[in-house]
Each structure stands twice: as structure tokens, then as C-alpha cells.
Design a protein around this motif. Structure first.
Motif, mmCIF file in Angstrom:
data_model
loop_
_atom_site.group_PDB
_atom_site.id
_atom_site.type_symbol
_atom_site.label_atom_id
_atom_site.label_comp_id
_atom_site.label_asym_id
_atom_site.label_seq_id
_atom_site.Cartn_x
_atom_site.Cartn_y
_atom_site.Cartn_z
ATOM 1 N N GLN A 1 5.383 -0.710 16.531
ATOM 2 C CA GLN A 1 4.524 -1.486 17.271
ATOM 3 C C GLN A 1 3.117 -1.211 16.438
ATOM 4 O O GLN A 1 2.352 -2.299 16.202
ATOM 5 N N LYS A 2 2.497 0.023 16.388
ATOM 6 C CA LYS A 2 1.350 0.232 15.736
ATOM 7 C C LYS A 2 1.374 -0.245 14.108
ATOM 8 O O LYS A 2 0.262 -0.759 13.489
ATOM 9 N N LEU A 3 2.642 0.049 13.234
ATOM 10 C CA LEU A 3 2.509 -0.267 11.931
ATOM 11 C C LEU A 3 2.639 -1.693 11.811
ATOM 12 O O LEU A 3 2.327 -2.223 10.728
ATOM 13 N N VAL A 4 3.096 -2.619 12.772
ATOM 14 C CA VAL A 4 3.080 -3.991 12.658
ATOM 15 C C VAL A 4 1.375 -4.448 12.535
ATOM 16 O O VAL A 4 1.210 -5.179 11.754
ATOM 17 N N THR A 5 0.701 -3.860 13.491
ATOM 18 C CA THR A 5 -0.787 -4.137 13.195
ATOM 19 C C THR A 5 -1.443 -3.604 11.769
ATOM 20 O O THR A 5 -1.968 -4.256 11.341
ATOM 21 N N VAL A 6 -0.929 -2.547 11.702
ATOM 22 C CA VAL A 6 -1.440 -2.052 10.198
ATOM 23 C C VAL A 6 -1.043 -2.818 9.177
ATOM 24 O O VAL A 6 -1.802 -3.221 8.303
ATOM 25 N N VAL A 7 0.093 -3.426 9.034
ATOM 26 C CA VAL A 7 0.600 -4.176 8.023
ATOM 27 C C VAL A 7 -0.189 -5.602 8.076
ATOM 28 O O VAL A 7 -0.701 -6.146 7.284
ATOM 29 N N GLU A 8 -0.471 -6.292 9.250
ATOM 30 C CA GLU A 8 -1.405 -7.553 9.595
ATOM 31 C C GLU A 8 -2.640 -7.387 8.967
ATOM 32 O O GLU A 8 -3.265 -8.190 8.052
ATOM 33 N N ASP A 9 -3.387 -6.196 9.297
ATOM 34 C CA ASP A 9 -4.621 -5.979 9.016
ATOM 35 C C ASP A 9 -4.781 -5.852 7.596
ATOM 36 O O ASP A 9 -5.760 -6.184 6.846
ATOM 37 N N SER A 10 -3.595 -5.053 7.195
ATOM 38 C CA SER A 10 -3.884 -4.489 5.459
ATOM 39 C C SER A 10 -3.691 -5.976 4.620
ATOM 40 O O SER A 10 -4.421 -6.097 3.524
ATOM 41 N N GLN A 11 -2.981 -6.760 5.172
ATOM 42 C CA GLN A 11 -2.888 -8.022 4.321
ATOM 43 C C GLN A 11 -4.003 -8.893 4.253
ATOM 44 O O GLN A 11 -4.256 -9.667 3.371
ATOM 45 N N ILE A 12 -4.754 -8.844 5.488
ATOM 46 C CA ILE A 12 -5.774 -9.550 5.612
ATOM 47 C C ILE A 12 -7.030 -8.935 4.855
ATOM 48 O O ILE A 12 -7.700 -9.679 3.928
ATOM 49 N N ALA A 13 -6.778 -7.536 4.651
ATOM 50 C CA ALA A 13 -7.789 -7.027 3.921
ATOM 51 C C ALA A 13 -7.850 -7.168 2.399
ATOM 52 O O ALA A 13 -8.553 -7.623 1.643
ATOM 53 N N LEU A 14 -6.483 -7.162 1.996
ATOM 54 C CA LEU A 14 -5.881 -7.629 0.771
ATOM 55 C C LEU A 14 -6.397 -9.002 0.190
ATOM 56 O O LEU A 14 -7.197 -9.295 -1.004
ATOM 57 N N ASP A 15 -6.185 -10.008 1.022
ATOM 58 C CA ASP A 15 -6.481 -11.514 0.725
ATOM 59 C C ASP A 15 -8.157 -11.437 0.611
ATOM 60 O O ASP A 15 -8.643 -12.144 -0.140
ATOM 61 N N ASN A 16 -8.725 -10.713 1.525
ATOM 62 C CA ASN A 16 -10.248 -10.773 1.275
ATOM 63 C C ASN A 16 -10.775 -9.986 -0.001
ATOM 64 O O ASN A 16 -11.638 -10.477 -0.565
ATOM 65 N N ALA A 17 -10.172 -9.052 -0.279
ATOM 66 C CA ALA A 17 -10.595 -8.174 -1.332
ATOM 67 C C ALA A 17 -10.447 -8.849 -2.647
ATOM 68 O O ALA A 17 -11.275 -8.875 -3.668
ATOM 69 N N GLN A 18 -9.324 -9.621 -2.659
ATOM 70 C CA GLN A 18 -9.057 -10.509 -3.949
ATOM 71 C C GLN A 18 -9.862 -11.536 -4.082
ATOM 72 O O GLN A 18 -10.491 -11.912 -5.261
ATOM 73 N N ARG A 19 -10.251 -12.268 -2.867
ATOM 74 C CA ARG A 19 -11.230 -13.385 -3.229
ATOM 75 C C ARG A 19 -12.650 -12.931 -3.460
ATOM 76 O O ARG A 19 -13.347 -13.315 -4.347
ATOM 77 N N GLN A 20 -12.988 -11.829 -3.191
ATOM 78 C CA GLN A 20 -14.389 -11.191 -3.341
ATOM 79 C C GLN A 20 -14.233 -10.719 -4.849
ATOM 80 O O GLN A 20 -15.572 -10.838 -5.459
ATOM 81 N N TYR A 21 -13.232 -10.205 -5.259
ATOM 82 C CA TYR A 21 -13.156 -9.750 -6.651
ATOM 83 C C TYR A 21 -13.211 -10.945 -7.590
ATOM 84 O O TYR A 21 -14.099 -10.896 -8.753
ATOM 85 N N ILE A 22 -12.588 -12.098 -7.304
ATOM 86 C CA ILE A 22 -12.821 -13.300 -8.227
ATOM 87 C C ILE A 22 -14.244 -13.498 -7.928
ATOM 88 O O ILE A 22 -14.696 -14.149 -9.048
ATOM 89 N N ALA A 23 -14.865 -13.688 -7.006
ATOM 90 C CA ALA A 23 -16.281 -14.078 -6.833
ATOM 91 C C ALA A 23 -17.236 -12.949 -7.219
ATOM 92 O O ALA A 23 -18.452 -13.473 -7.437
ATOM 93 N N GLY A 24 -16.588 -11.834 -7.670
ATOM 94 C CA GLY A 24 -17.533 -10.775 -8.240
ATOM 95 C C GLY A 24 -18.419 -10.076 -7.489
ATOM 96 O O GLY A 24 -19.153 -9.489 -7.545
ATOM 97 N N ALA A 25 -17.819 -10.077 -5.967
ATOM 98 C CA ALA A 25 -18.609 -9.610 -4.994
ATOM 99 C C ALA A 25 -18.184 -8.080 -4.780
ATOM 100 O O ALA A 25 -18.885 -7.266 -4.068
ATOM 101 N N THR A 26 -17.042 -7.524 -5.473
ATOM 102 C CA THR A 26 -16.351 -6.160 -5.397
ATOM 103 C C THR A 26 -15.721 -5.900 -6.765
ATOM 104 O O THR A 26 -15.536 -6.931 -7.525
ATOM 105 N N ASP A 27 -15.671 -4.690 -6.891
ATOM 106 C CA ASP A 27 -14.849 -4.189 -8.005
ATOM 107 C C ASP A 27 -13.394 -4.296 -7.930
ATOM 108 O O ASP A 27 -13.155 -4.274 -6.852
ATOM 109 N N PHE A 28 -12.791 -3.872 -9.045
ATOM 110 C CA PHE A 28 -11.282 -3.957 -9.112
ATOM 111 C C PHE A 28 -10.604 -2.832 -8.317
ATOM 112 O O PHE A 28 -9.539 -2.955 -7.721
#
Length: 475
Positions: free
Chosen positions: A400-427
């Protein structure tokens, strides 16, 4: 005298049974099972003999059916059961009267200088002896020795039947466990390949950005290293998949890799239902084959004490012999060729050099060991069930806890990719988040596997379902 003889005959035929009578030991345990707090909970309902059907996986059901038919360990256990049945028939036959017929012919000549020549020919010429006859004997079971031997043999058949059930349960559990682990490895491989696709996409993106002068060579190297790291996981997963397919093939007495075509390809991992029937605690002793086998072994050891005790007492054997004897074949039909003898024989042990006392002491010590083994088997069963229930509940709460970890990690990756494309964070941040997502997904797949595996171990600890019939009879 006739009345005395009749009374004596009735007494001898009735006899008595020496040694202690077996009483099934009382088994005490918890009144109810410990209830967990996870989503899939155990309930006090009857367990189906086909307990693996709870996973609703047709392939798993087919594999367990094949293993039950072809497994070599199970065939060996069946052969041991058949040996015990045959031994019981032998012992049962020993307590019955024995009747044998025989026909003999001899061509003989006696010495003229030796002992008296009963042929009347003075050793001057050869003669013929024709002798057909019937022998019968029966040892009276005065002290119950034969009855105790048959009781012990019958208990040994019970033990062999339950030990065969234990092997069957082990084969079923191993088949289910290997199959679940195989589907878990295949799910990990599918997750790894999905993340590899994402990593390769990131590598292409950084290469394009390098060409545009936006990214650096460091970012490209990091992306390429990420792709290689994910690719490095695949050979190990392929190796584990091959080993598990071979393990399943062995359980079904097949050559290595025989099931590869049937089991290759990703299919859903068998998951657990909302309710898991586990039966009542009071039913455990009747359902677990090892407990039943230990009780039967204790029964057999108790009966052997009676056998050893009866050896101290005299034995009476009734024997009879009747037939025809003549020196010419055509004389066999004459009344004078008839002969017979009958009467009882008494065998009384007077001095055995301590052998009988040692045998009795040995049987008593073996019975004590069997009693301790029974207690140990029952105690081990309760511990295994309790541990399996704790494991089942724990793995579910972890999932049950790992389901939450996967969901939040997916959200974090989507945001990190968008920020990288926008130049707001490094690779590097994108790589870190992507690695965290991959680890979380793999952990979730492993957790799903552990939940299903713990359910298999729980059903094995509970004794599985119940197989009443066995080859050669029903216990």
C-alpha cells in the motif's frame, strides 16, 4: 474332558490383547486466528481442495494439475504408500491359517551295509516313493500379538498416505511459488523495458539539445550512462526467468526449457482476493498432513509395544498333516496308503539373554520419541501459520505504501522533465527522479510478488485443501 477342551479352545481363540491401547493425543491451539489490518483479510471459511483457484489463473491451475500427475517425488511417495499397503497385506496374512499342498516323487535305493532298510528290499534294487499331501498350521493369537502387528501396519499405511499428501502439498506450493515468481520477474522486466524507453528518449532529447548548444556533453554522458544502467538489469532478469522456467519443468519431470514457449511473454501477476478463506484453528490438526502422519506414527509405535509384550508369553500352534504314500502309483488309492498327524505345539520362551526385555525397552523408547515428535510437529505448525499470517499482512501494508511512492515518483518525473525542457532545472535532477521511479516500480512489483507468495506459504502452512483418496484405497 470334552467340556474342558471346549472351554480351553474358546479361551485360546478369544485371547486377549497385551500392551497399551492407542488414544489420539489432544491438540490445543488458538481459538481464532490473528486478524490483520490489510485490505485482503483472512476469514474463517472452509478451504477449497483446489486452493490455488483463489488466484483465478488458468495457467497456474493447468501447471499444478500436470505437476500432480507427473512429479517424480510424488510418484516415489506413491510407491512408498503401495509398499506400506503390501506390507499390511503380508502381516494380515500371517495371522491366518496356512494351508499348503505338496506332491513328491522319489526314485531311491538304500545301502545294503547301512541302517535298516525300511523298503524291505535289502538295498538290492531301487524303488519308487509317491507322496501327495496337505500341510496346515495356525498360530493362535492368544495374546494379541498378530492383532497388534496388524494395527501397527495399518497405522503405518495411514502415515504413508499422509506423507504422500505432504509431498503433494509441497509440489503444489512449489509450483505456485515458482509460477508467481516467474510472473513477478516478467513484470519487472516489462517495467525495466518501459523505463529503458523513457531513458532512451531522454538521451535523444539531450543529444538534440547538445546540437542546439543548450545541453552540455556532461548531460549527454549522464543520459547515456542511465540507458546503460537500465540495460544492465535485463540480463539478470532473463537469467532468473530461465531458472524459474527450468524449476517448473523439473517439477513436471520435463527437460530444461520444455515450458519456455508456454511461459514466455508477460502476463498479469496473480493477485490476492479481498477475502482469504483459512478455515478454523480447530481444523488444522485434521488438515495438515504432517500432523496426521505424526499421529499415525505414534499409533504404530504404541502398537509395537503390544507386539514386544506378547513375545514374553507362550505361543501355541495348531498343525496338521495328511496325505498318501505308496511305492507304486496305482497303490495311492488304497486305504492303507493314507497317513495323517495333527496336534498343538507349545513354544515357551525360557531364556533369551535379555533380548525380549531389551526389545520391549526399545519399543517404549521409540513410542516416547514418536510422542515428542508429534508435539513438536503440532507446535511447528502453529508457528508456521502464525508467521505466514503476519507475513501476509505485513507485505500487504508495505505494498500500500509503495503504491503511493510510485504515484508520487511518476508525478515528480513528469514535472522534472517539463522543467528541464523549460530550462528551469538541470538534467541530473531528471536522472535522479527517473532512477527513483524505476526503483519504486521494481519494489512495487517485488512487493506484489511477495504478497502472492506469502499467500501460497499461508495455504501450505494451513495444510492446503484435502485429498481424501489415494492410490489403492481411501483413508
Amino acid at each position: 474332558m470334552k467340556r474342558v477342551s471346549l472351554a480351553l479352545s474358546v479361551t485360546l481363540l478369544g485371547g486377549c490383547t497385551l500392551g497399551p491401547d492407542f488414544k489420539a493425543p489432544q491438540v490445543t491451539g488458538p481459538v481464532v486466528w490473528t486478524q490483520g489490518s490489510a485490505a485482503s483479510r483472512t476469514v474463517d471459511k472452509g478451504i477449497s481442495p483446489q486452493w490455488w483457484g483463489i488466484f483465478h489463473d488458468a495457467t497456474l491451475t493447468r501447471l499444478i494439475t500436470r505437476a500432480a500427475q507427473a512429479n517424480l517425488d510424488l510418484k516415489a511417495a506413491t510407491a512408498r504408500l503401495m509398499q506400506a499397503q503390501a506390507e499390511r497385506r503380508v502381516i494380515g496374512g500371517d495371522s491366518q491359517p496356512s494351508v499348503n499342498g505338496a506332491v513328491s516323487y522319489q526314485r531311491a535305493r538304500n545301502s545294503q551295509e547301512g541302517l535298516q532298510d525300511i523298503s524291505g528290499l535289502d538295498g538290492k534294487r531301487a524303488y519308487n516313493v509317491w507322496q501327495p499331501g496337505v500341510d496346515a498350521s495356525w498360530e493362535l493369537d492368544m495374546w494379541g500379538r498378530a492383532r497388534r502387528e496388524l494395527e501397527s501396519a495399518s497405522a503405518s499405511v495411514e502415515a504413508s498416505a499422509d506423507l504422500r499428501r505432504a509431498v503433494l502439498l509441497t509440489v503444489q506450493a512449489e509450483t505456485a511459488g515458482d509460477y508467481i515468481q516467474l510472473r513477478g520477474i516478467q513484470a519487472q522486466r516489462a517495467t525495466t523495458e518501459q523505463n529503458l524507453t523513457v531513458a532512451e528518449h531522454s538521451l535523444k532529447l539531450t543529444s538534440v539539445r547538445l546540437s542546439d548548444g543548450v545541453a552540455t556533453q556532461l548531460e549527454v554522458a549522464e543520459a547515456r550512462a542511465q540507458v546503460a544502467a537500465i540495460q544492465a538489469r535485463l540480463p539478470i532478469l532473463e537469467q532468473q526467468q530461465s531458472h524459474l522456467i527450468n524449476a517448473l519443468s523439473y517439477l513436471m519431470a520435463e527437460q530444461p526449457g520444455a515450458l519456455s514457449r508456454e511461459l514466455n511473454g508477460v502476463k498479469p501477476l496473480p493477485l490476492t482476493p479481498v477475502e482469504v478463506p483459512v478455515g478454523l484453528p480447530s481444523q488444522l490438526a485434521q488438515r495438515r498432513p504432517d500432523i496426521r502422519a505424526a499421529e499415525a506414527q505414534l499409533h504404530a509405535a504404541t502398537a509395537e509395544i503390544g507386539v514386544a509384550t506378547a513375545d514374553f508369553y507362550p505361543s501355541i500352534t495348531l498343525s496338521a498333516n495328511a496325505g498318501l504314500q505308496a511305492m507304486q502309483f496305482n497303490q495311492l488309492g488304497q486305504w492303507g496308503s493314507h497317513f495323517y498327524n495333527f496336534g498343538p505345539g507349545l513354544n515357551l520362551p525360557i531364556f533369551e539373554g535379555g533380548r525380549l526385555r531389551g526389545q520391549l525397552a526399545l519399543r517404549k523408547a521409540q513410542q516416547q520419541e514418536a510422542a515428542v515428535h508429534f508435539q513438536q510437529t503440532v507446535l511447528k505448525a502453529w508457528h508456521e501459520v502464525d508467521d505466514a499470517m503476519v507475513d501476509y499482512d505485513t507485505h500487504q501494508r508495505q505494498r500500500q505504501k509503495l503504491v503511493t511512492v510510485v504515484e508520487d515518483s511518476q508525478i515528480a518525473l513528469d514535472n522534472a522533465q517539463r522543467q528541464y525542457i523549460a530550462g528551469a532545472t538541470d538534467f541530473l535532477n531528471v536522472l535522479t527522479v527517473q532512477q527513483a521511479l524505476l526503483d519504486a516500480q521494481q519494489s512495487l512489483v517485488i512487493s506484489n510478488t511477495n504478497v502472492s507468495m506469502s499467500l501460497v506459504r499461508l495455504y501450505k502452512a494451513l495444510g492446503g485443501g484435502w485429498e481424501k483418496a489415494y492410490p489403492g484405497g481411501t483413508v
